[in-house]
Design a protein around this motif. Structure first.
Motif, PDB file in Angstrom:
ATOM      1  N   ASP A 210       1.061  -1.235   0.214  1.00 37.44           N
ATOM      2  CA  ASP A 210       0.158  -0.056  -0.022  1.00 37.44           C
ATOM      3  C   ASP A 210       0.982   1.267  -0.137  1.00 37.44           C
ATOM      4  OD1 ASP A 210      -2.395   1.472   0.433  1.00 37.44           O
ATOM      5  OD2 ASP A 210      -1.672   2.000   2.438  1.00 37.44           O
ATOM      6  N   GLU A 211       0.448   2.281  -0.521  1.00 36.31           N
ATOM      7  CA  GLU A 211       1.001   3.640  -0.375  1.00 36.31           C
ATOM      8  C   GLU A 211       2.327   3.503  -1.699  1.00 36.31           C
ATOM      9  OE1 GLU A 211      -0.186   6.418   0.265  1.00 36.31           O
ATOM     10  OE2 GLU A 211      -1.760   5.983   1.889  1.00 36.31           O
ATOM     11  N   ALA A 212       2.241   2.823  -2.360  1.00 34.55           N
ATOM     12  CA  ALA A 212       3.441   2.445  -3.066  1.00 34.55           C
ATOM     13  C   ALA A 212       3.959   3.445  -3.844  1.00 34.55           C
ATOM     14  CB  ALA A 212       2.973   1.342  -4.371  1.00 34.55           C
ATOM     15  N   GLN A 213       3.580   4.670  -4.019  1.00 36.52           N
ATOM     16  CA  GLN A 213       3.991   6.067  -4.260  1.00 36.52           C
ATOM     17  C   GLN A 213       5.337   6.367  -3.422  1.00 36.52           C
ATOM     18  OE1 GLN A 213       0.983   6.296  -3.217  1.00 36.52           O
ATOM     19  NE2 GLN A 213       1.347   7.252  -1.491  1.00 36.52           N
ATOM     20  N   ASP A 214       5.446   5.869  -2.174  1.00 35.78           N
ATOM     21  CA  ASP A 214       6.377   5.999  -1.300  1.00 35.78           C
ATOM     22  C   ASP A 214       7.602   5.163  -1.413  1.00 35.78           C
ATOM     23  OD1 ASP A 214       4.749   8.147  -0.315  1.00 35.78           O
ATOM     24  OD2 ASP A 214       4.025   7.061   1.454  1.00 35.78           O
ATOM     25  N   ILE A 215       7.668   4.191  -2.358  1.00 34.44           N
ATOM     26  CA  ILE A 215       8.522   3.445  -2.648  1.00 34.44           C
ATOM     27  C   ILE A 215      10.074   4.143  -3.312  1.00 34.44           C
ATOM     28  CG2 ILE A 215       9.585   1.432  -3.933  1.00 34.44           C
ATOM     29  CD1 ILE A 215       6.711   0.450  -4.170  1.00 34.44           C
ATOM     30  N   GLY A 216      11.116   4.247  -2.140  1.00 33.72           N
ATOM     31  CA  GLY A 216      12.330   4.875  -2.852  1.00 33.72           C
ATOM     32  C   GLY A 216      13.072   3.737  -3.596  1.00 33.72           C
ATOM     33  N   THR A 217      14.363   4.201  -4.115  1.00 29.47           N
ATOM     34  CA  THR A 217      15.155   3.375  -4.824  1.00 29.47           C
ATOM     35  C   THR A 217      15.789   2.041  -4.131  1.00 29.47           C
ATOM     36  OG1 THR A 217      16.970   4.761  -4.306  1.00 29.47           O
ATOM     37  CG2 THR A 217      16.037   5.460  -6.258  1.00 29.47           C
ATOM     38  N   VAL A 218      15.900   2.161  -2.877  1.00 27.04           N
ATOM     39  CA  VAL A 218      16.518   0.923  -2.278  1.00 27.04           C
ATOM     40  C   VAL A 218      15.166   0.153  -1.834  1.00 27.04           C
ATOM     41  CG1 VAL A 218      17.633   0.019  -0.222  1.00 27.04           C
ATOM     42  CG2 VAL A 218      18.193   2.393  -0.991  1.00 27.04           C
ATOM     43  N   PRO A 239       0.413   8.376  -7.452  1.00 30.12           N
ATOM     44  CA  PRO A 239       1.600   8.718  -7.772  1.00 30.12           C
ATOM     45  C   PRO A 239       1.530  10.228  -7.536  1.00 30.12           C
ATOM     46  CG  PRO A 239       0.650   7.307  -9.557  1.00 30.12           C
ATOM     47  CD  PRO A 239      -0.086   7.308  -8.562  1.00 30.12           C
ATOM     48  N   ASN A 240       0.379  10.680  -7.592  1.00 27.99           N
ATOM     49  CA  ASN A 240       0.109  12.270  -7.241  1.00 27.99           C
ATOM     50  C   ASN A 240       0.500  12.666  -5.878  1.00 27.99           C
ATOM     51  OD1 ASN A 240      -0.661  12.899  -9.982  1.00 27.99           O
ATOM     52  ND2 ASN A 240      -2.570  12.263  -9.735  1.00 27.99           N
ATOM     53  N   GLN A 241       0.621  11.680  -5.168  1.00 32.05           N
ATOM     54  CA  GLN A 241       0.865  11.858  -3.533  1.00 32.05           C
ATOM     55  C   GLN A 241       2.281  11.542  -3.392  1.00 32.05           C
ATOM     56  OE1 GLN A 241      -2.179  11.017  -0.476  1.00 32.05           O
ATOM     57  NE2 GLN A 241      -3.380  10.202  -2.276  1.00 32.05           N
ATOM     58  N   GLY A 242       3.138  11.330  -4.187  1.00 34.07           N
ATOM     59  CA  GLY A 242       4.508  11.174  -3.933  1.00 34.07           C
ATOM     60  C   GLY A 242       5.373  12.378  -3.601  1.00 34.07           C
ATOM     61  N   ILE A 243       5.658  12.269  -2.318  1.00 35.52           N
ATOM     62  CA  ILE A 243       6.033  13.882  -1.628  1.00 35.52           C
ATOM     63  C   ILE A 243       7.339  13.298  -0.865  1.00 35.52           C
ATOM     64  CG2 ILE A 243       3.867  14.840  -1.656  1.00 35.52           C
ATOM     65  CD1 ILE A 243       3.973  14.340   1.305  1.00 35.52           C
ATOM     66  N   GLU A 245      10.368  12.856  -2.395  1.00 35.09           N
ATOM     67  CA  GLU A 245      11.450  13.014  -3.266  1.00 35.09           C
ATOM     68  C   GLU A 245      12.890  12.881  -2.837  1.00 35.09           C
ATOM     69  OE1 GLU A 245      12.141  16.253  -6.977  1.00 35.09           O
ATOM     70  OE2 GLU A 245      10.453  14.904  -7.303  1.00 35.09           O
ATOM     71  N   PHE A 246      13.125  13.736  -1.726  1.00 37.12           N
ATOM     72  CA  PHE A 246      14.126  13.568  -0.910  1.00 37.12           C
ATOM     73  C   PHE A 246      14.773  12.350  -0.630  1.00 37.12           C
ATOM     74  CE2 PHE A 246      11.421  13.900   2.188  1.00 37.12           C
ATOM     75  CZ  PHE A 246      11.683  12.909   3.349  1.00 37.12           C
ATOM     76  N   ALA A 247      13.962  11.461  -0.398  1.00 34.66           N
ATOM     77  CA  ALA A 247      14.086   9.868  -0.196  1.00 34.66           C
ATOM     78  C   ALA A 247      14.075   9.037  -1.620  1.00 34.66           C
ATOM     79  CB  ALA A 247      13.554   9.534   0.707  1.00 34.66           C
ATOM     80  N   SER A 248      14.024  10.001  -2.724  1.00 32.33           N
ATOM     81  CA  SER A 248      13.968   9.187  -4.059  1.00 32.33           C
ATOM     82  C   SER A 248      12.820   8.417  -4.415  1.00 32.33           C
ATOM     83  CB  SER A 248      15.281   8.062  -4.298  1.00 32.33           C
ATOM     84  OG  SER A 248      16.479   8.834  -4.005  1.00 32.33           O
ATOM     85  N   ALA A 249      11.645   8.813  -3.381  1.00 33.02           N
ATOM     86  CA  ALA A 249      10.182   8.373  -3.597  1.00 33.02           C
ATOM     87  C   ALA A 249       9.281   9.264  -4.167  1.00 33.02           C
ATOM     88  CB  ALA A 249       9.680   7.873  -2.495  1.00 33.02           C
ATOM     89  N   ASP A 250       9.279   9.135  -5.473  1.00 27.98           N
ATOM     90  CA  ASP A 250       8.196  10.347  -6.374  1.00 27.98           C
ATOM     91  C   ASP A 250       7.233   9.696  -6.870  1.00 27.98           C
ATOM     92  OD1 ASP A 250       9.508   8.965  -8.336  1.00 27.98           O
ATOM     93  OD2 ASP A 250      10.713  10.807  -9.163  1.00 27.98           O
ATOM     94  N   GLY A 251       6.879   8.510  -6.655  1.00 34.48           N
ATOM     95  CA  GLY A 251       5.943   7.749  -7.383  1.00 34.48           C
ATOM     96  C   GLY A 251       5.944   7.275  -8.786  1.00 34.48           C
ATOM     97  N   GLY A 532       1.238  20.370  -2.122  1.00 38.19           N
ATOM     98  CA  GLY A 532      -0.102  21.070  -2.133  1.00 38.19           C
ATOM     99  C   GLY A 532      -1.206  20.269  -2.369  1.00 38.19           C
ATOM    100  N   TYR A 533      -1.254  19.153  -3.326  1.00 39.94           N
ATOM    101  CA  TYR A 533      -2.177  18.416  -3.614  1.00 39.94           C
ATOM    102  C   TYR A 533      -2.538  17.528  -2.591  1.00 39.94           C
ATOM    103  CZ  TYR A 533      -4.667  14.506  -6.095  1.00 39.94           C
ATOM    104  OH  TYR A 533      -5.396  13.414  -6.204  1.00 39.94           O
ATOM    105  N   VAL A 534      -1.679  16.897  -1.897  1.00 40.35           N
ATOM    106  CA  VAL A 534      -1.862  16.245  -0.509  1.00 40.35           C
ATOM    107  C   VAL A 534      -2.499  17.003   0.621  1.00 40.35           C
ATOM    108  CG1 VAL A 534      -0.907  14.992   1.409  1.00 40.35           C
ATOM    109  CG2 VAL A 534       0.124  14.723  -1.111  1.00 40.35           C
ATOM    110  N   ALA A 535      -2.178  18.372   0.692  1.00 38.36           N
ATOM    111  CA  ALA A 535      -2.939  19.138   1.630  1.00 38.36           C
ATOM    112  C   ALA A 535      -4.250  19.300   1.253  1.00 38.36           C
ATOM    113  CB  ALA A 535      -2.112  20.492   1.705  1.00 38.36           C
TER     114      ALA A 535
END
Length: 569
Positions: A210-218, A239-243, A245-251, A532-535
């Protein structure tokens, strides 16, 4: 929601094969994923393999478990179902039983959280100062694994791979890993010990994430290892909730997963959370056509923007609280959200705590307990302080204490100390130097003596030198105004968008600067736009956008075009 919709039923009843489910905000992902889990396990019949439903936060896992139990089922050995975080899954199945061999350690691998005293010898150098090992992050690209860290602006800085790896591997040789480094060692273990990978896939032939947009590169490379070994992995998320990015998780991984051969691609496009005006805004920002299940209520609802000056944040929050109450919404189920933690802490009134060293941990804990009623946060800080006052504390003790899974006797003692201002951690209204500090010193001595008696753990010598009164005020730790200034009405929660992700809130005020507001208006192509979209999509009935008064002339036309209404604080 008692019965699945037609599109939810398609996901729940799909054949046992990998799925990619792109789900809009508020589409009932929890409801759907739990029933999909039960359906897969039923279809597997007498097959001995287990099915796992994994997510990225303990809050989400607790919600999944409750939903599963409400079906009249339980996630246990008998029905061969596991519900947990992805990190706990890899810890239980890879890190603790097997990683020590790849790490070159002589003992079972253990988690460190950053509060352990021995970690002072495992910093890594950055300009202009060294950083704690728990700040190190890991990524993987075409060149292999790399090490990095993010600064206060969430910008990523790569480290010299050889130098960073030296610190990581030195720490690994004693069996220790941080949350980030645990993922690295899991990847290395599955690559170096292929027999473990094969056994893991036999045990878990199907995994839902679940919440697979949060999957980072590792995490992604670990999932790829499982897929390549034959595991059927299904992803569900937005994917629009991929927030992250600093952890390489952008959806991006989720967006492309459904294009693979053998992966069935489905969607959830009905929003059960937000009123139509809020969903209309979300659709415009994301370029989607999701349908609202709810009808517009008779009370005030929708999307509004309000201008505020540099020193008007507090007045804006008060006005928002009044609007929430006037609309008949729940203040305790509403929030003021910010882009960054620093701003959120400032608006929440959390200006830091007095004291020095270990004592500062205790003052922070007392303030969390009495001002914010955050007993869990207070417990963690007290646990860090106590562990650092023990001689040769067992490896991983702090992580075990805060994970709520082990060391129950010690947990009970620390919880009792944390919660009780009369016999344990002193109250914040006391004079810091004259009253609070002497009480703290005596009560910590008593606690450590009880820990020695019940748990066999010894405290350090010269406790007074560890618990100094340095930097404590000659007055109360927290003034009466700070402690009770908002007692005329409940204080609304102030938090970050990242912390509220996954929640459903009655009303949201999102405070922005000009850049954040413009990014929201421009949609989800950037991380700030997705934040902003998540908010926006957290809100059920009421969404306020706070914009700087100095930028109002530039922002107003675009906001009106998006369907916002203008209001005043």
């Amino acid at each position: 929601m008692n019965h699945p919709s037609e599109e939810q039923t398609q996901v729940i009843d799909a054949s046992v094969e990998p799925l990619s489910v792109i789900a809009c905000a508020g589409s009932g992902k929890t409801f759907t994923a739990v029933r999909r889990l039960a359906n897969i396990r039923q279809k597997l019949g007498n097959h001995r393999g287990r099915v796992a439903l994994l997510s990225f936060s303990n809050v989400a896992v607790d919600t999944f478990r409750k939903e599963y139990q409400d079906l009249g089922l339980s996630s246990n050995v008998n029905n061969r179902v596991d519900i947990d975080t992805l990190d706990t899954f890899i810890t239980s199945n890879v890190l603790r039983p097997h990683a020590y061999r790849t790490m070159g350690a002589q003992q079972t691998a253990f988690l460190v959280t950053g509060g352990e005293a021995f970690l002072k010898g495992f910093t890594f150098q950055t300009d202009p100062y060294p950083r704690a090992i728990n700040e190190m992050q890991v990524g993987i690209d075409a060149g292999g694994a790399y090490f990095c860290y993010s600064d206060i602006k969430s910008e990523i800085h790569r480290l010299n791979t050889a130098q960073a790896a030296d610190v990581v591997h030195r720490l690994g040789r004693i069996g220790a890993y941080t949350h980030n480094l645990g993922r690295y060692w899991c990847y290395r273990t599955l690559a170096d010990q292929p027999g473990i990978l094969r056994a893991l896939v036999r045990r878990y032939p199907h995994i839902l994430i679940d919440e697979a947009q949060d999957i980072g590169t590792v995490h992604q490379v670990i999932i790829e290892q499982l897929v390549s070994a034959g595991c059927q992995v299904s992803l569900i998320g937005d994917p629009n909730q991929g927030i992250y990015e600093f952890a390489s998780a952008d959806g991006a991984f989720l967006s492309k997963y459904g294009q693979r051969d053998g992966v069935n691609s489905l969607e959830l496009k009905r929003n059960f959370r937000s009123v139509p005006p809020i969903l209309d805004l979300a659709n415009h920002l994301a370029g989607r056509t999701d349908a609202a299940d709810r009808e517009a209520p008779d009370t005030v609802h929708g999307t509004f923007f309000v201008a505020y000056g540099k020193n008007d944040s507090e007045q804006l929050i008060v006005s928002f609280q009044r609007a929430v109450e006037a609309a008949g919404l729940r203040l305790e189920r509403s929030a003021v959200l910010c882009r960054g933690r620093k701003q959120a802490d400032k608006l929440a009134g959390n200006k830091g705590a007095p004291g020095w060293g270990i004592v500062k941990r205790f003052t922070q804990a007392a303030i969390l307990r009495e001002r914010f009623k955050d007993y869990q946060g207070a417990f963690r800080l007290v646990a860090i302080g106590i562990v650092n006052l023990l001689v040769d504390a067992p490896n991983g003790m702090l992580a075990k204490l805060t994970s709520q899974r082990e060391d129950q006797a010690l947990r009970r003692l620390i919880w009792a100390f944390t919660r009780n201002p009369d016999m344990g951690l002193p109250g914040v209204s006391l004079n810091g130097k004259a009253q609070w500090h002497p009480l703290l010193l005596n009560r910590v001595k008593t606690l450590l003596a009880q820990i020695n008696k019940d748990c066999g753990l010894t405290s350090v010598d010269k406790l007074g030198s560890k618990l100094t009164s340095r930097d404590l005020p000659d007055g109360p730790l927290l003034s009466a105004a700070d402690l009770n200034g908002n007692n005329y009405r409940p204080r609304i929660r102030v938090d970050t968008v990242h912390q509220a992700k996954g929640e459903s809130l009655d009303a949201v005020l999102y405070l922005t600067n000009k850049e954040h507001a413009e990014s929201l208006m421009n949609g989800v192509d950037t991380e700030i736009g997705r934040i902003g979209y998540v908010a926006v999509t957290r809100a059920r009935n009421l969404f306020w956008l706070g914009v700087p008064a100095s930028a109002l002339v530039d922002l107003r036309p675009g906001l009106l075009d998006l369907g916002f209404q203008e209001t005043e604080a």
